[in-house]
Motif scaffolding. Structure first.
Motif, PDB file in Angstrom:
ATOM      1  N   GLY A  67       0.813  -1.214   0.000  1.00  0.00           N
ATOM      2  CA  GLY A  67       0.000   0.000   0.000  1.00  0.00           C
ATOM      3  C   GLY A  67       0.846   1.262   0.000  1.00  0.00           C
ATOM      4  O   GLY A  67       2.040   1.243   0.309  1.00  0.00           O
ATOM      5  N   ASP A  68       0.192   2.383  -0.338  1.00  0.00           N
ATOM      6  CA  ASP A  68       0.910   3.650  -0.447  1.00  0.00           C
ATOM      7  C   ASP A  68       1.040   4.409   0.862  1.00  0.00           C
ATOM      8  O   ASP A  68       1.992   5.157   1.051  1.00  0.00           O
ATOM      9  CB  ASP A  68       0.203   4.562  -1.466  1.00  0.00           C
ATOM     10  N   ARG A  69       0.052   4.253   1.757  1.00  0.00           N
ATOM     11  CA  ARG A  69       0.025   5.066   2.981  1.00  0.00           C
ATOM     12  C   ARG A  69      -0.378   4.189   4.159  1.00  0.00           C
ATOM     13  O   ARG A  69      -1.524   3.777   4.233  1.00  0.00           O
ATOM     14  CB  ARG A  69      -0.965   6.227   2.834  1.00  0.00           C
ATOM     15  N   TRP A  70       0.591   3.923   5.053  1.00  0.00           N
ATOM     16  CA  TRP A  70       0.291   3.067   6.201  1.00  0.00           C
ATOM     17  C   TRP A  70       1.224   3.361   7.367  1.00  0.00           C
ATOM     18  O   TRP A  70       2.286   3.923   7.203  1.00  0.00           O
ATOM     19  CB  TRP A  70       0.348   1.587   5.831  1.00  0.00           C
ATOM     20  N   ILE A  71       0.758   2.933   8.514  1.00  0.00           N
ATOM     21  CA  ILE A  71       1.605   2.870   9.701  1.00  0.00           C
ATOM     22  C   ILE A  71       1.430   1.470  10.259  1.00  0.00           C
ATOM     23  O   ILE A  71       0.306   0.984  10.399  1.00  0.00           O
ATOM     24  CB  ILE A  71       1.292   3.963  10.740  1.00  0.00           C
ATOM     25  N   MET A  72       2.537   0.799  10.515  1.00  0.00           N
ATOM     26  CA  MET A  72       2.509  -0.619  10.890  1.00  0.00           C
ATOM     27  C   MET A  72       3.256  -0.802  12.209  1.00  0.00           C
ATOM     28  O   MET A  72       4.382  -0.345  12.346  1.00  0.00           O
ATOM     29  CB  MET A  72       3.179  -1.424   9.783  1.00  0.00           C
ATOM     30  N   ASP A  73       2.570  -1.450  13.166  1.00  0.00           N
ATOM     31  CA  ASP A  73       3.251  -1.720  14.431  1.00  0.00           C
ATOM     32  C   ASP A  73       3.464  -3.212  14.595  1.00  0.00           C
ATOM     33  O   ASP A  73       2.619  -4.016  14.233  1.00  0.00           O
ATOM     34  CB  ASP A  73       2.470  -1.139  15.610  1.00  0.00           C
TER      35      ASP A  73
END
Length: 177
Positions: A67-73
């Motif tokens: 994907g183009d826009r994410w925040i992953m923890d």
């Protein structure tokens, strides 16, 4: 560091119960980024944290990072190389073992609806998780720090609850309810 310097694909690493999911949720809301909690990919929903087959987890992970826009923890070092290749920024929450332990008890006993929780899962105090926090996490901390130091990305390392709280203030983040 200004939050915008981390870009549109941010990874948050750190020990269990350090606040990764809560911070991801807050940044995702502020920056309109898709929030991805890797624990939800690694475990089957509506179970007591039962692990998915590795190939299914990797497929979910790799689809998400496309994907183009994410925040992953989450950590899951086996798939960090491809995650870091797509990431534009990195946050390491490097809090103490005692902080992680206190947060584990608090979230398990008092937060039934927390960011990153497993859908339909029931949190409870587990000996395996206590062992993970007290024995495994201190060993992993060195690995996370090494990976963080080697990453050639805009990055920020937060080493205490005070520093994390200051980021919430500096970045005008709202804590999830």
């Amino acid at each position: 560091m200004d939050l915008s310097e981390l870009g549109d694909r941010i990874c948050i690493l750190g020990p269990s119960n350090s606040g990764k999911s809560t911070l991801a949720q807050a940044i995702g809301q502020k920056c309109n980024l898709e929030v991805i909690h890797l624990d939800q990919f690694y475990h089957w929903p509506h179970t007591n944290w039962q692990v998915r087959p590795r190939d299914e987890f990797i497929a979910l992970h790799d689809t998400a990072i496309a994907g183009d826009r994410w925040i992953m923890d989450g950590n899951y070092t086996g798939c960090m190389p491809q995650r870091f290749q797509r990431a534009t920024g990195l946050i390491l929450l490097d809090v103490s073992t005692s902080t992680s332990l206190v947060r584990y008890f608090y979230r398990t006993l008092f937060q039934s609806n927390r960011p990153g929780n497993l859908a339909g899962g029931q949190d409870s105090i587990k000996w395996a998780m206590l062992h993970h926090i007290l024995v495994v996490t201190p060993k992993n901390r060195k690995r996370y720090t090494q990976l963080f130091n080697q990453a050639e990305l805009p990055k920020i390392r937060l080493t205490s609850r005070r520093e994390i709280n200051q980021c919430y203030l500096d970045w005008s983040l709202q804590r999830p309810l």
